[in-house]
Write an enzyme that holds these catalytic residues in place. Sequence first.
Site, PDB file in Angstrom:
ATOM      1  N   ARG A  43       0.818  -1.217   0.000  1.00  0.00           N
ATOM      2  CA  ARG A  43       0.000   0.000   0.000  1.00  0.00           C
ATOM      3  C   ARG A  43       0.852   1.267   0.000  1.00  0.00           C
ATOM      4  O   ARG A  43       0.476   2.283  -0.545  1.00  0.00           O
ATOM      5  CB  ARG A  43      -0.922   0.000   1.220  1.00  0.00           C
ATOM      6  CG  ARG A  43      -2.119  -0.902   0.994  1.00  0.00           C
ATOM      7  CD  ARG A  43      -3.013  -0.919   2.175  1.00  0.00           C
ATOM      8  NE  ARG A  43      -2.250  -1.269   3.380  1.00  0.00           N
ATOM      9  CZ  ARG A  43      -2.779  -1.493   4.559  1.00  0.00           C
ATOM     10  NH1 ARG A  43      -4.064  -1.373   4.733  1.00  0.00           N
ATOM     11  NH2 ARG A  43      -2.032  -1.825   5.576  1.00  0.00           N
ATOM     12  N   LYS A 141       2.574 -20.145   8.221  1.00  0.00           N
ATOM     13  CA  LYS A 141       2.214 -19.928   9.606  1.00  0.00           C
ATOM     14  C   LYS A 141       2.436 -18.474  10.027  1.00  0.00           C
ATOM     15  O   LYS A 141       3.284 -17.834   9.426  1.00  0.00           O
ATOM     16  CB  LYS A 141       2.977 -20.896  10.501  1.00  0.00           C
ATOM     17  CG  LYS A 141       4.469 -20.561  10.655  1.00  0.00           C
ATOM     18  CD  LYS A 141       5.149 -21.601  11.471  1.00  0.00           C
ATOM     19  CE  LYS A 141       5.452 -21.174  12.855  1.00  0.00           C
ATOM     20  NZ  LYS A 141       6.562 -20.275  13.060  1.00  0.00           N
ATOM     21  N   HIS A 171       8.689 -24.202   6.497  1.00  0.00           N
ATOM     22  CA  HIS A 171      10.016 -24.062   5.877  1.00  0.00           C
ATOM     23  C   HIS A 171      10.959 -25.212   6.235  1.00  0.00           C
ATOM     24  O   HIS A 171      11.937 -25.446   5.547  1.00  0.00           O
ATOM     25  CB  HIS A 171      10.629 -22.677   6.166  1.00  0.00           C
ATOM     26  CG  HIS A 171      11.269 -22.529   7.499  1.00  0.00           C
ATOM     27  ND1 HIS A 171      10.574 -22.237   8.634  1.00  0.00           N
ATOM     28  CD2 HIS A 171      12.569 -22.628   7.877  1.00  0.00           C
ATOM     29  CE1 HIS A 171      11.416 -22.162   9.657  1.00  0.00           C
ATOM     30  NE2 HIS A 171      12.637 -22.392   9.223  1.00  0.00           N
ATOM     31  N   GLU A 209      17.697 -23.501  19.894  1.00  0.00           N
ATOM     32  CA  GLU A 209      18.088 -22.205  19.332  1.00  0.00           C
ATOM     33  C   GLU A 209      18.811 -21.412  20.410  1.00  0.00           C
ATOM     34  O   GLU A 209      18.471 -21.526  21.595  1.00  0.00           O
ATOM     35  CB  GLU A 209      16.853 -21.420  18.905  1.00  0.00           C
ATOM     36  CG  GLU A 209      16.091 -22.057  17.777  1.00  0.00           C
ATOM     37  CD  GLU A 209      14.965 -21.151  17.312  1.00  0.00           C
ATOM     38  OE1 GLU A 209      15.194 -20.355  16.401  1.00  0.00           O
ATOM     39  OE2 GLU A 209      13.875 -21.227  17.891  1.00  0.00           O
ATOM     40  N   HIS A 233       6.941 -27.532  12.742  1.00  0.00           N
ATOM     41  CA  HIS A 233       8.250 -28.072  12.332  1.00  0.00           C
ATOM     42  C   HIS A 233       8.566 -29.443  12.966  1.00  0.00           C
ATOM     43  O   HIS A 233       8.941 -30.382  12.273  1.00  0.00           O
ATOM     44  CB  HIS A 233       9.367 -27.092  12.679  1.00  0.00           C
ATOM     45  CG  HIS A 233       9.108 -25.688  12.206  1.00  0.00           C
ATOM     46  ND1 HIS A 233       8.523 -25.412  11.003  1.00  0.00           N
ATOM     47  CD2 HIS A 233       9.370 -24.474  12.776  1.00  0.00           C
ATOM     48  CE1 HIS A 233       8.430 -24.084  10.840  1.00  0.00           C
ATOM     49  NE2 HIS A 233       8.937 -23.508  11.915  1.00  0.00           N
ATOM     50  N   LYS A 337      14.256 -21.776  23.104  1.00  0.00           N
ATOM     51  CA  LYS A 337      15.078 -20.617  22.740  1.00  0.00           C
ATOM     52  C   LYS A 337      16.075 -20.331  23.857  1.00  0.00           C
ATOM     53  O   LYS A 337      15.893 -20.762  24.989  1.00  0.00           O
ATOM     54  CB  LYS A 337      14.184 -19.394  22.542  1.00  0.00           C
ATOM     55  CG  LYS A 337      13.243 -19.556  21.351  1.00  0.00           C
ATOM     56  CD  LYS A 337      12.984 -18.246  20.659  1.00  0.00           C
ATOM     57  CE  LYS A 337      12.008 -18.390  19.524  1.00  0.00           C
ATOM     58  NZ  LYS A 337      12.584 -18.840  18.272  1.00  0.00           N
TER      59      LYS A 337
HETATM   60  C1  BG6 Z   1      10.155 -20.190  12.804  1.00  0.00           C
HETATM   61  C2  BG6 Z   1       9.805 -19.746  14.202  1.00  0.00           C
HETATM   62  O1  BG6 Z   1       9.079 -20.855  12.207  1.00  0.00           O
HETATM   63  O2  BG6 Z   1      11.275 -21.063  12.859  1.00  0.00           O
HETATM   64  C3  BG6 Z   1      10.979 -19.057  14.853  1.00  0.00           C
HETATM   65  O3  BG6 Z   1       8.697 -18.868  14.156  1.00  0.00           O
HETATM   66  C4  BG6 Z   1      12.190 -19.952  14.808  1.00  0.00           C
HETATM   67  O4  BG6 Z   1      10.685 -18.717  16.203  1.00  0.00           O
HETATM   68  C5  BG6 Z   1      12.447 -20.460  13.381  1.00  0.00           C
HETATM   69  O5  BG6 Z   1      13.306 -19.181  15.241  1.00  0.00           O
HETATM   70  C6  BG6 Z   1      13.530 -21.505  13.393  1.00  0.00           C
HETATM   71  O6  BG6 Z   1      13.864 -21.827  12.071  1.00  0.00           O
HETATM   72  P1  BG6 Z   1      15.331 -22.361  11.699  1.00  0.00           P
HETATM   73  O7  BG6 Z   1      15.244 -22.615  10.240  1.00  0.00           O
HETATM   74  O8  BG6 Z   1      16.277 -21.265  12.067  1.00  0.00           O
HETATM   75  O9  BG6 Z   1      15.537 -23.589  12.530  1.00  0.00           O
END
Ligand code: BG6
Length: 496
Positions: A43, A141, A171, A209, A233, A337
């Site tokens: 936009r 998502k 992903h 992470e 995931h 995390k």
């Molecule tokens: C995302 C989450 O889908 O995946 C994030 O929303 C997360 O919180 C991320 O950090 C992790 O992806 P990857 O590819 O870094 O393991």
Amino acid sequence: MNTDLLIVGGDGDLALRKLFPSLYYLELNDSMPENTRIFGMARTAQTQQEYLQKIQSWLKATVKEELYSEEKWQCFADKIRFVQGDATDSAALCSVKEVYFGRDDHLVVYLAIPPMIFGKVCGAIDDCGLNRPTTRLVVEKPLGDSRESFKAINSELARTFSEEQIFRIDHYLGKESVQNLLALRFANDMFEPLWNSKYIDHIQITVTESVGVGNRWAFYNQTGATRDMVQNHLLQVLCLVAMEPPTWLNAESVRSEKLKVLNALRLIPAEEVQELTVRGQYASGYVGGEEVPGYREEKSEKYEIDPNSQTETYVAIKAEIENWRWTGVPFYLRTGKRLNKRHSEIVIEFKQNQHQIFKDKHSEHPANQLIIQLQPDAGIALRMMHKVPGLDAGVPVKDGVLNFTFDKSDEKVTHDAYSRLLFDVLRNDPTLFVSAAEVEAAWRWVDQIFAGWKETDMPAQEYQSGCLGPDKADELIERGGRKWLNEGFELWCALD
Ligand code: BG6
């Protein structure tokens, strides 16, 4: 005939940070279909030049330096057009259609926008005649925060698009290492006879992470680790590990096998959540030598932090699949995390024979483990016993490893998970995308855990940033007489 990718939300975070860099990788690999055009719709008024500059600066910040070239950027930029307008308004879409889209062009619409406006945008696409049989819609998502809310979002899409037209991104399925699970299981016939409750003791799936939630606090606080990582995931990875061999490597077969696994997950009743799950939340600590604040002490200019938040930033779950192949084999899942490092791995621990012939003279030998490291580097290690060389009496045995690292040494990997998925959607291959039925089944299982947590008022255990997670997660696995294997791939490869 053109293949047109229309990114709605074309100057948002997702588009700039993820989609354009991944599309650039497709350019780099010459992997876009002939005559691909990319339209970024937003936009905010800006010139074509300003838009390209924005994309270029994100590219330079994101793409590996050695993979950026001015020449490739020019070819890529030539494919991109900025279109200003509100995609919820069919008149705006109509004028874009009039100017750019021919009757035979194939259109892919990527909704890089919040789900609450999916319905309006889909309606506008339909109203202006852009919803043709070949049109595809890409979403990702968060697709709801429960089964009910997912169904509501999905019915907004389904009002105008058929299930075959909708590509739902997870992903993780775009990662080389995750696709390698298919290759490992179904291109190596030796594993299949062992891949069941007769020979496997248990399976661990770990995704850790080191980052905290940073600027995403407000979103994350409504979401937590279970909805953010497990529902999608980790469960997708679990499906690839546990599913039956698909009849063919196509969307219909693969999705239907994954769905059977999700439907066979035993729902965790409220009276068992304390025993089978652990919720954690990071406190302050040190990650990589740097001092970091706790979850409730994070600073954000944009949001107010709730000092009493009970959102989980870590979760561990003992999951069970009730079917012929897996009953009796626990699947231990954990993710969090601000742990010690970014690392993901699957451990398949095999059963041991009751009768150990080395035990009397030497020590008991440990179980064989197959370790599949997903990231940072992809690799497989098989923990095996072998004889200690030398003239010692008897046959003393010790741990060894057969290992295989496949993407570190392969300089040819010049794409990321999103580029693989964009590559597939542009070629109309839905195999690595998730069906509505899978998302719904995953929510059904996760909803039940949340219901149990609510009913029992289960608190989040604090864990220090930089550690391996809450102590209760160790207790969870130890109750079954087992132990987490932490960074097993690196551990065993270092032994070698
Ligand atoms: C995302 C989450 O889908 O995946 C994030 O929303 C997360 O919180 C991320 O950090 C992790 O992806 P990857 O590819 O870094 O393991």
